[in-house]
Design a protein around this motif. Structure first.
Motif, PDB file in Angstrom:
ATOM      1  N   PHE A 174       1.026   5.171   0.812  1.00 45.21           N
ATOM      2  CA  PHE A 174       0.365   6.248   1.537  1.00 45.21           C
ATOM      3  C   PHE A 174       0.167   7.440   0.607  1.00 45.21           C
ATOM      4  O   PHE A 174       1.083   7.855  -0.094  1.00 45.21           O
ATOM      5  N   GLY A 175      -1.054   7.953   0.586  1.00 48.82           N
ATOM      6  CA  GLY A 175      -1.356   9.134  -0.206  1.00 48.82           C
ATOM      7  C   GLY A 175      -1.687   8.856  -1.656  1.00 48.82           C
ATOM      8  O   GLY A 175      -1.793   9.778  -2.456  1.00 48.82           O
ATOM      9  N   SER A 176      -1.877   7.601  -2.010  1.00 45.92           N
ATOM     10  CA  SER A 176      -2.123   7.270  -3.418  1.00 45.92           C
ATOM     11  C   SER A 176      -3.483   7.772  -3.916  1.00 45.92           C
ATOM     12  O   SER A 176      -3.692   7.869  -5.119  1.00 45.92           O
ATOM     13  N   MET A 177      -4.402   8.106  -3.024  1.00 50.11           N
ATOM     14  CA  MET A 177      -5.725   8.617  -3.417  1.00 50.11           C
ATOM     15  C   MET A 177      -5.794  10.142  -3.356  1.00 50.11           C
ATOM     16  O   MET A 177      -6.856  10.722  -3.578  1.00 50.11           O
ATOM     17  N   LYS A 178      -4.671  10.790  -3.069  1.00 49.27           N
ATOM     18  CA  LYS A 178      -4.650  12.242  -2.925  1.00 49.27           C
ATOM     19  C   LYS A 178      -5.208  12.918  -4.182  1.00 49.27           C
ATOM     20  O   LYS A 178      -4.825  12.585  -5.300  1.00 49.27           O
ATOM     21  N   GLY A 179      -6.154  13.831  -3.965  1.00 51.66           N
ATOM     22  CA  GLY A 179      -6.736  14.587  -5.063  1.00 51.66           C
ATOM     23  C   GLY A 179      -7.874  13.876  -5.783  1.00 51.66           C
ATOM     24  O   GLY A 179      -8.451  14.428  -6.711  1.00 51.66           O
ATOM     25  N   GLN A 180      -8.233  12.667  -5.362  1.00 52.24           N
ATOM     26  CA  GLN A 180      -9.273  11.917  -6.063  1.00 52.24           C
ATOM     27  C   GLN A 180     -10.665  12.184  -5.500  1.00 52.24           C
ATOM     28  O   GLN A 180     -11.653  11.853  -6.141  1.00 52.24           O
ATOM     29  N   ARG A 198       0.836  -1.192   0.000  1.00 45.17           N
ATOM     30  CA  ARG A 198       0.000   0.000   0.000  1.00 45.17           C
ATOM     31  C   ARG A 198       0.871   1.242   0.000  1.00 45.17           C
ATOM     32  O   ARG A 198       1.873   1.304   0.707  1.00 45.17           O
TER      33      ARG A 198
END
Length: 78
Positions: A50-56, A48
């Motif tokens: 961290f922060g991979s969904m940032k801005g979604q 995983r």
């Protein structure tokens, strides 16, 4: 080509069948003459990030508003 084994044989030799499947061999377990399951290795879960969904998506400010009393009671089991 898959190796097919009967259920009784699979129960007796499960450890070796698992090792063979992990090694890449396709193992099919049959009940009578009918194939029932395929023994395959588990794929490792990807790491995983961290922060991979940032801005979604965005959380609206109202998310942090207090809940109405009746809804709060339901959350608290009342």
């Amino acid at each position: 080509m898959a190796t097919t084994v009967k259920m009784h044989e699979a129960k007796t030799h499960l450890s070796s069948l698992v090792a063979r499947a992990v090694g890449g061999e396709e193992i099919v377990i049959a009940r009578g003459d009918k194939a029932q399951v395929r023994l395959v290795p588990v794929e490792p879960k990807p790491k995983r990030v961290f922060g991979s969904m940032k801005g979604q998506f965005a959380v609206p400010d109202s998310f942090f508003d207090p809940l109405p009393e009746d809804e709060l009671r339901r959350w608290e089991g009342g």
